[in-house]
Scaffold this motif. Structure first.
Motif, PDB file in Angstrom:
ATOM      1  N   CYS A   1      48.175  28.574  51.786  1.00  0.00           N
ATOM      2  CA  CYS A   1      46.857  28.328  51.007  1.00  0.00           C
ATOM      3  C   CYS A   1      47.319  29.035  49.874  1.00  0.00           C
ATOM      4  O   CYS A   1      46.590  28.565  48.571  1.00  0.00           O
ATOM      5  CB  CYS A   1      45.704  29.074  51.622  1.00  0.00           C
ATOM      6  SG  CYS A   1      45.277  28.179  53.164  1.00  0.00           S
TER       7      CYS A   1
ATOM      8  N   MET B   1      39.100  26.728  52.010  1.00  0.00           N
ATOM      9  CA  MET B   1      40.438  26.103  52.554  1.00  0.00           C
ATOM     10  C   MET B   1      40.655  26.701  53.900  1.00  0.00           C
ATOM     11  O   MET B   1      40.987  26.049  55.110  1.00  0.00           O
ATOM     12  CB  MET B   1      41.687  26.214  51.774  1.00  0.00           C
ATOM     13  CG  MET B   1      41.725  25.571  50.642  1.00  0.00           C
ATOM     14  SD  MET B   1      43.182  25.918  49.683  1.00  0.00           S
ATOM     15  CE  MET B   1      43.312  27.375  49.215  1.00  0.00           C
TER      16      MET B   1
ATOM     17  N   GLY C   1      50.844  19.000  56.936  1.00  0.00           N
ATOM     18  CA  GLY C   1      49.693  19.710  56.557  1.00  0.00           C
ATOM     19  C   GLY C   1      49.917  21.536  56.123  1.00  0.00           C
ATOM     20  O   GLY C   1      50.933  21.744  56.478  1.00  0.00           O
ATOM     21  N   ASN C   2      48.734  22.078  56.062  1.00  0.00           N
ATOM     22  CA  ASN C   2      48.972  23.474  55.878  1.00  0.00           C
ATOM     23  C   ASN C   2      49.431  24.200  57.272  1.00  0.00           C
ATOM     24  O   ASN C   2      49.699  25.489  57.209  1.00  0.00           O
ATOM     25  CB  ASN C   2      47.741  23.793  55.169  1.00  0.00           C
ATOM     26  CG  ASN C   2      47.464  25.437  55.268  1.00  0.00           C
ATOM     27  OD1 ASN C   2      46.692  25.914  56.165  1.00  0.00           O
ATOM     28  ND2 ASN C   2      48.172  26.000  54.567  1.00  0.00           N
TER      29      ASN C   2
ATOM     30  N   TRP D   1      43.112  18.746  48.748  1.00  0.00           N
ATOM     31  CA  TRP D   1      43.399  19.647  49.747  1.00  0.00           C
ATOM     32  C   TRP D   1      43.176  18.920  51.280  1.00  0.00           C
ATOM     33  O   TRP D   1      44.080  18.499  52.455  1.00  0.00           O
ATOM     34  CB  TRP D   1      42.924  20.976  50.043  1.00  0.00           C
ATOM     35  CG  TRP D   1      43.117  21.861  51.110  1.00  0.00           C
ATOM     36  CD1 TRP D   1      42.278  21.776  52.308  1.00  0.00           C
ATOM     37  CD2 TRP D   1      44.125  22.763  51.594  1.00  0.00           C
ATOM     38  NE1 TRP D   1      42.760  22.723  53.018  1.00  0.00           N
ATOM     39  CE2 TRP D   1      44.026  23.367  52.448  1.00  0.00           C
ATOM     40  CE3 TRP D   1      45.349  23.131  50.638  1.00  0.00           C
ATOM     41  CZ2 TRP D   1      44.697  24.202  53.217  1.00  0.00           C
ATOM     42  CZ3 TRP D   1      46.171  24.117  51.256  1.00  0.00           C
ATOM     43  CH2 TRP D   1      45.911  24.577  52.420  1.00  0.00           C
ATOM     44  N   ASN D   2      41.860  18.205  51.309  1.00  0.00           N
ATOM     45  CA  ASN D   2      41.399  17.858  52.669  1.00  0.00           C
ATOM     46  C   ASN D   2      42.216  16.435  52.761  1.00  0.00           C
ATOM     47  O   ASN D   2      42.460  16.035  54.060  1.00  0.00           O
ATOM     48  CB  ASN D   2      39.805  17.555  52.482  1.00  0.00           C
ATOM     49  CG  ASN D   2      39.084  18.947  52.639  1.00  0.00           C
ATOM     50  OD1 ASN D   2      39.718  19.801  53.452  1.00  0.00           O
ATOM     51  ND2 ASN D   2      38.041  19.085  52.235  1.00  0.00           N
TER      52      ASN D   2
ATOM     53  N   TYR E   1      49.071  26.992  47.220  1.00  0.00           N
ATOM     54  CA  TYR E   1      48.351  25.888  46.706  1.00  0.00           C
ATOM     55  C   TYR E   1      47.436  26.288  45.409  1.00  0.00           C
ATOM     56  O   TYR E   1      47.140  25.622  44.720  1.00  0.00           O
ATOM     57  CB  TYR E   1      47.390  25.311  47.738  1.00  0.00           C
ATOM     58  CG  TYR E   1      46.633  23.978  47.460  1.00  0.00           C
ATOM     59  CD1 TYR E   1      47.363  22.889  47.310  1.00  0.00           C
ATOM     60  CD2 TYR E   1      45.054  24.296  47.323  1.00  0.00           C
ATOM     61  CE1 TYR E   1      46.532  21.727  46.813  1.00  0.00           C
ATOM     62  CE2 TYR E   1      44.399  23.065  46.771  1.00  0.00           C
ATOM     63  CZ  TYR E   1      45.103  21.898  46.722  1.00  0.00           C
ATOM     64  OH  TYR E   1      44.509  20.933  46.403  1.00  0.00           O
TER      65      TYR E   1
ATOM     66  N   ASN F   1      45.863  17.319  54.001  1.00  0.00           N
ATOM     67  CA  ASN F   1      46.033  18.345  54.982  1.00  0.00           C
ATOM     68  C   ASN F   1      46.117  17.619  56.370  1.00  0.00           C
ATOM     69  O   ASN F   1      44.941  17.745  57.170  1.00  0.00           O
ATOM     70  CB  ASN F   1      44.966  19.372  55.006  1.00  0.00           C
ATOM     71  CG  ASN F   1      45.414  20.731  55.843  1.00  0.00           C
ATOM     72  OD1 ASN F   1      46.564  20.878  56.136  1.00  0.00           O
ATOM     73  ND2 ASN F   1      44.268  21.448  56.043  1.00  0.00           N
ATOM     74  N   GLN F   2      47.176  17.127  56.828  1.00  0.00           N
ATOM     75  CA  GLN F   2      47.073  16.261  58.170  1.00  0.00           C
ATOM     76  C   GLN F   2      48.013  17.248  59.019  1.00  0.00           C
ATOM     77  O   GLN F   2      49.216  17.531  58.723  1.00  0.00           O
ATOM     78  CB  GLN F   2      47.866  15.016  57.705  1.00  0.00           C
ATOM     79  CG  GLN F   2      47.378  14.186  56.643  1.00  0.00           C
ATOM     80  CD  GLN F   2      45.874  13.747  57.337  1.00  0.00           C
ATOM     81  OE1 GLN F   2      45.491  13.274  58.371  1.00  0.00           O
ATOM     82  NE2 GLN F   2      44.798  13.453  56.129  1.00  0.00           N
ATOM     83  N   ASN F   3      47.438  17.379  60.194  1.00  0.00           N
ATOM     84  CA  ASN F   3      48.127  18.354  61.266  1.00  0.00           C
ATOM     85  C   ASN F   3      47.894  17.775  62.574  1.00  0.00           C
ATOM     86  O   ASN F   3      47.991  18.500  63.601  1.00  0.00           O
ATOM     87  CB  ASN F   3      47.438  19.703  61.208  1.00  0.00           C
ATOM     88  CG  ASN F   3      47.702  20.550  59.705  1.00  0.00           C
ATOM     89  OD1 ASN F   3      48.632  21.046  59.555  1.00  0.00           O
ATOM     90  ND2 ASN F   3      46.271  20.374  59.029  1.00  0.00           N
TER      91      ASN F   3
ATOM     92  N   LEU G   1      51.375  20.669  50.350  1.00  0.00           N
ATOM     93  CA  LEU G   1      50.252  21.600  50.267  1.00  0.00           C
ATOM     94  C   LEU G   1      50.935  23.136  50.307  1.00  0.00           C
ATOM     95  O   LEU G   1      50.470  24.162  49.510  1.00  0.00           O
ATOM     96  CB  LEU G   1      49.328  21.533  51.430  1.00  0.00           C
ATOM     97  CG  LEU G   1      48.482  20.255  51.365  1.00  0.00           C
ATOM     98  CD1 LEU G   1      47.315  20.158  52.124  1.00  0.00           C
ATOM     99  CD2 LEU G   1      47.695  19.944  49.886  1.00  0.00           C
TER     100      LEU G   1
END
Length: 332
Positions: free
Chosen positions: A234, A322, A132-133, A258-259, A237, A262-264, A231
């Motif tokens: 930001c 975001m 993710g981001n 994005w959602n 992106y 966006n795995q964190n 991603l």
């Protein structure tokens, strides 16, 4: 290397990835890819010029994949690669994109170590880990693997993209290329494909016909995963949204993508095992003044594009969405 030893060859269609090219090339060299074949189309950020310089230096093979026809750049690239006859029957081929870094967890962390760990394999599917981001707003000219260290857990059933895979195969077994897996088997059964997952387990029979992702009975991360940096920051992106998705002509990117990507949930630093090798290859390439000039020019252009995009109301709205959950220091 003996003449009959298999080589490891990557195939990559590419467009406007300039700021991230050198790290990606250095990583691929660190894991033992013997020949990178990179085919560029419609580049406006210097990606093609940088890759051509690396071709001149003997680092990789760069092919101009531009065409006036409204055809898929990916299909053109795959067809061109097959016509080149670069790969011998025993050679391993993998289609890998510019935001994907193969992360090998066995032996000396090379592709040869991976195939040694699964000696019966002739086809190996390597499952994505979505990175993710990680709350990074600003673009910086730093390794992605240093900035983005938060990933999806290994057991994640949604979104389906979380278990997408990339497949490496011996050329004699398959006659066609695809984004996630080879096509047109040259053998009659899945048994003859010797198809294994990233933990060295045989893939179910249904994969002979179709499927682009792992499932509960086929996922495996013990020996290998593919770090997927879809991603980045930001700001980067915004540039990606302007460019569009690599394998989906005309498809727009926005908050939904994005959602989804966006795995964190977990910190994952396993790719650091090749960091020293990667740094060595990276700075070796940068030691060429022309490579350095082209790299920095691409990074500067990326920053200029970000500045222009951040002035647009649509992009300001997306940036606000975001960063809605970010701290003040992250947004600064």
């Amino acid at each position: 290397m003996a003449d009959q030893d298999p080589r490891y060859i990557s195939v990559t269609p590419m467009k406007n990835e300039g700021p991230f090219v050198l790290e990606w090339v250095a990583h691929n060299r660190a894991i033992g890819i013997d020949q990178m074949v990179v085919m560029t189309n419609d580049c406006t950020d210097g990606t093609d010029v940088l890759l051509q310089r690396l071709d001149e230096k003997g680092v990789l093979t760069h092919i101009d994949n531009n065409s006036r026809r409204k055809t898929s750049p990916q299909k053109r690239a795959y067809n061109t690669f097959l016509k080149m006859e670069v790969a011998r029957p025993q050679d391993w081929v993998v289609v890998i994109d510019a935001d994907e870094h193969i992360n090998i967890k066995t032996g000396d962390h090379t592709l040869r170590a991976l195939t040694d760990a699964i000696p019966d394999a002739k086809t190996i599917s390597m499952t994505w880990r979505l990175f993710g981001n990680a709350g990074v707003v600003r673009y910086e000219d730093r390794f992605l693997s240093d900035q983005f260290r938060q990933a999806a857990p290994e057991k994640i059933y949604r979104p389906p993209q979380a278990w997408g895979f990339k497949t490496m195969f011996q050329r004699e077994i398959w006659d066609g290329l695809g984004v996630h897996r080879p096509k047109k088997p040259a053998v009659e059964t899945i048994e003859e494909c010797h198809w294994y997952n990233g933990s060295g387990q045989l893939m179910p029979e249904r994969y002979y016909e179709k499927s682009w992702r792992s499932a509960r009975d086929s996922v495996g991360y013990d020996f290998v995963q593919v770090n997927h940096y879809a991603l980045k920051s930001c700001e980067s992106y915004l540039v990606k949204k302007m460019r569009g998705r690599a394998h989906h002509l005309g498809e727009s990117l926005g908050l939904e993508y994005w959602n989804m990507m966006n795995q964190n949930a977990e910190t994952n630093t396993s790719i650091d095992v090749v960091l020293d090798r990667k740094r060595g290859f990276y700075y070796e390439m940068l030691s060429d003044p022309e490579v350095a000039r082209l790299h920095h020019a691409s990074c500067d252009l990326h920053r200029q594009q970000i500045g222009q995009l951040r002035d647009l109301p649509e992009m300001q709205d997306l940036m606000q969405q975001m960063t809605a959950g970010f701290t003040a220091s992250q947004q600064a």
